[in-house]
Design an enzyme around this catalytic site. Structure first.
Site, short mmCIF file in Angstrom:
data_model
loop_
_atom_site.label_atom_id
_atom_site.label_comp_id
_atom_site.label_asym_id
_atom_site.label_seq_id
_atom_site.Cartn_x
_atom_site.Cartn_y
_atom_site.Cartn_z
CG ASP A 91 30.00 10.16 18.69
OD1 ASP A 91 29.01 10.79 19.13
OD2 ASP A 91 31.06 10.74 18.39
CG HIS A 92 31.33 9.35 23.07
ND1 HIS A 92 31.98 8.93 21.91
CD2 HIS A 92 31.99 10.46 23.48
CE1 HIS A 92 32.98 9.74 21.66
NE2 HIS A 92 33.01 10.69 22.60
CB CYS A 113 28.92 12.65 16.14
SG CYS A 113 29.28 13.96 14.96
N GLY A 114 29.02 14.67 18.22
CA GLY A 114 29.10 15.92 18.96
C GLY A 114 28.65 17.12 18.14
CB THR A 115 30.12 18.86 15.38
OG1 THR A 115 30.73 17.76 14.68
CG2 THR A 115 31.08 19.42 16.41
N GLY A 116 27.79 16.67 14.60
CA GLY A 116 27.07 16.21 13.40
C GLY A 116 28.00 16.19 12.19
N GLY A 142 31.57 15.13 11.99
CA GLY A 142 32.41 13.93 11.81
C GLY A 142 31.60 12.77 11.26
CG HIS A 148 17.20 22.22 -3.82
ND1 HIS A 148 17.73 23.48 -4.02
CD2 HIS A 148 15.87 22.33 -4.03
CE1 HIS A 148 16.75 24.33 -4.34
NE2 HIS A 148 15.61 23.65 -4.34
CG HIS A 189 16.97 20.11 -7.53
ND1 HIS A 189 17.90 21.11 -7.37
CD2 HIS A 189 15.76 20.69 -7.41
CE1 HIS A 189 17.27 22.26 -7.16
NE2 HIS A 189 15.98 22.02 -7.19
C1 RB5 Z 1 33.71 13.22 20.04
O1 RB5 Z 1 34.37 13.86 21.08
C2 RB5 Z 1 33.52 14.19 18.89
O2 RB5 Z 1 34.74 14.50 18.32
C3 RB5 Z 1 32.59 13.61 17.85
O3 RB5 Z 1 31.37 13.29 18.45
C4 RB5 Z 1 32.20 14.51 16.70
O4 RB5 Z 1 31.77 15.75 17.14
C5 RB5 Z 1 33.17 14.63 15.61
O5 RB5 Z 1 32.91 15.31 14.61
#
Ligand code: RB5
Length: 152
Positions: A7-8, A64-67, A69, A97, A132
């Site tokens: 994503d962005h 994504c931002g955190t990996g 979502g 595993h 496994h």
């Molecule tokens: C986008 O702002 C953010 O929510 C998305 O990239 C991600 O981190 C979600 O888990």
């Protein structure tokens, strides 16, 4: 050939990893997004993971931002075992595993250098099999039961 998607919020990190893949001669296909414009991580995860589930790629990298979502979305697709990792040990163990086929990275969590190390170990570590395998088989059974339940 591996599949890529972001994503962005993961776009800049994906671009750094793409440069690393190119310089290491690792072929990939990027399914987007193609700019930092806001978009939905679930949609890109669905596109990329459907390609993996269909056998057109054996592994994917998602950003994504955190990996997190994008890993939650990826794991909704049957046949996908996606892991959000931000340390070397986890990126290696999820291959050994879990036979993970998708690595998810957070653009707001890991810097480019570490991300490339995680990608490197993820791509070059084989599944250990053995004890496994039955756990992976059980995941498949869960998916089958879910699919059947939804059909009823
Ligand atoms: C986008 O702002 C953010 O929510 C998305 O990239 C991600 O981190 C979600 O888990």
């Amino acid at each position: 050939m591996i599949a890529l998607g972001s994503d962005h919020a993961g776009y800049a990190l994906k671009c750094e990893v793409m440069e690393w893949l190119k310089s290491n001669g690792i072929p990939f296909h990027d399914y987007g997004c193609f700019s930092g414009e806001s978009c939905n991580y679930a949609a890109i995860a669905q596109t990329v993971c459907n390609e993996v589930a269909a056998g057109r790629h054996d592994k994917a990298l998602l950003f994504c931002g955190t990996g997190i979502g994008i890993s939650i979305a990826a794991n909704k697709v049957n046949g996908i075992r996606a892991a959000a990792c931000s340390d070397y040990f986890s990126a290696k163990m999820t291959r050994l595993h879990n036979d993970a086929n998708v690595l998810c990275l957070g653009g707001r969590v890991v810097a480019g250098g570490l991300a490339c190390e995680l990608v490197n170990v993820f791509l070059h570590t084989a599944f250990e099999g053995g004890r496994h395998q039955s756990r992976i088989d059980y995941l498949r059974e869960i998916e089958k039961a879910q699919t059947q339940q939804h059909a009823e």
